[in-house]
Scaffold this active site. Structure first.
Site, PDB file in Angstrom:
ATOM      1  N   CYS A  31      93.247  77.784  80.682  1.00 10.07           N
ATOM      2  CA  CYS A  31      94.396  78.536  80.153  1.00 10.07           C
ATOM      3  C   CYS A  31      94.462  79.934  80.760  1.00 10.07           C
ATOM      4  O   CYS A  31      93.588  80.771  80.508  1.00 10.07           O
ATOM      5  CB  CYS A  31      94.282  78.593  78.628  1.00 10.07           C
ATOM      6  SG  CYS A  31      95.420  79.760  77.842  1.00 10.07           S
ATOM      7  N   CYS A  34      94.763  82.857  78.266  1.00  7.07           N
ATOM      8  CA  CYS A  34      93.492  83.056  77.558  1.00  7.07           C
ATOM      9  C   CYS A  34      92.589  84.016  78.335  1.00  7.07           C
ATOM     10  O   CYS A  34      91.853  84.818  77.742  1.00  7.07           O
ATOM     11  CB  CYS A  34      92.772  81.719  77.361  1.00  7.07           C
ATOM     12  SG  CYS A  34      93.675  80.508  76.376  1.00  7.07           S
TER      13      CYS A  34
END
Length: 297
Positions: A31, A34
């Site tokens: 991600c 993230c």
């Protein structure tokens, strides 16, 4: 910052949140956002010097925890106090908004509340259906618009139209949770339609349950009938009865159907001022907590 798994969740999150707020960061290695928000959160944990505890949960590896919290996308952060979620947000917020979020809940330095944006006049049900129908017709590849349109059709009791609208994305349902939720609700309503008069059908299932409280097929059938009648909390209560006795029954059918109901009944988030977090629907928030309590017990 601590990495949390199902094994240490109780001690590092639930128990720890009794003495200080715990911010849970659901993330995954692939991600991109993230990787942006993670270092900022770690920096803030150090700067706030014990005012909150940061823990990270890899949603790919800890799917049971992610499901228990109803995680739809990552990054998602949830703040727990005394074992209960009190607020959260999705996406990689900038540092200023993260500070506002933390200061709103932590013991010191609460900023004055920002004024909420004025409410927009809500669309009536028919106008919303027409708007969503137009969005899907204009861009058939927009799965978000299709999800909202099928959801609105199901809530309006228009099963045949919902089924037809869902058909182009049905093949993706096994891999996308929100689409899986739609499939389960379509199946539940189709099941109910096949039972004829709901009254006698419910009575028959209740008689089976009275004779055997572990007749999970009867409980599951009752939950689906209740959901088709839009008796949402009654349906989820029945599914919880299954989960309290057998969490993984029938390939997780009870838990996944419970989540499907939450996905269906969760209202759109209202507009708020920048930096504020839209409030959760009280019923959805309560039943998310109940699911978490049962699944993690």
């Amino acid at each position: 910052m601590i990495d949390v798994t199902i094994e240490n969740f109780e001690s590092e999150v639930i128990a720890a949140s009794a003495t200080q707020p715990v911010l849970v960061d659901f993330w995954a290695p692939w991600c991109g956002p993230c990787k942006v928000i993670g270092p900022i959160l770690e920096k803030l944990e150090a700067e706030y010097a014990g005012r909150f505890k940061l823990v990270k949960i890899n949603s790919d590896e800890e799917q049971q925890l992610a499901a228990a919290f109803g995680i739809r996308s990552i990054p998602t952060c949830i703040l727990l106090v005394n074992g209960q979620p009190v607020d959260g947000f999705m996406g990689a917020l900038p540092e200023g908004q993260l500070r506002q979020f933390l200061d709103k809940h932590l013991p010191e330095g609460e900023p004055p509340a920002e004024e909420a944006l004025p409410d927009e006049a809500p669309l009536d049900a028919q106008d919303r259906l027409e708007q969503l129908q137009h969005a899907v017709a204009t861009n058939p590849a927009d799965d978000d618009a299709r999800f909202e349109y099928v959801k609105a059709l199901l809530l309006a009791g228009r099963l045949a139209e919902a089924t037809a609208t869902f058909e182009p994305v049905a093949g993706k349902a096994a891999g996308i949770r929100r689409l899986d939720s739609l499939q389960r609700m379509i199946d539940a309503m189709a099941f109910a339609a096949g039972q004829g008069d709901a009254g006698p059908a419910l009575a028959a299932l209740e008689a089976r349950i009275a004779a055997d409280r572990r007749d999970f097929e009867a409980r599951f059938g009752k939950a689906r009938l209740l959901a088709a009648q839009q008796r949402w909390t009654d349906a989820m209560d029945e599914l919880l009865e299954i989960l309290m006795r057998d969490k993984g029954w029938n390939e997780d059918a009870a838990r996944k159907t419970y989540i499907a109901i939450l996905d269906l009944i969760e209202p759109p988030k209202p507009a708020v001022a920048e930096g504020q977090i839209p409030p959760d629907d009280p019923t959805v928030a309560t039943y998310r907590r109940r699911l978490s309590s049962v699944v993690l017990s």
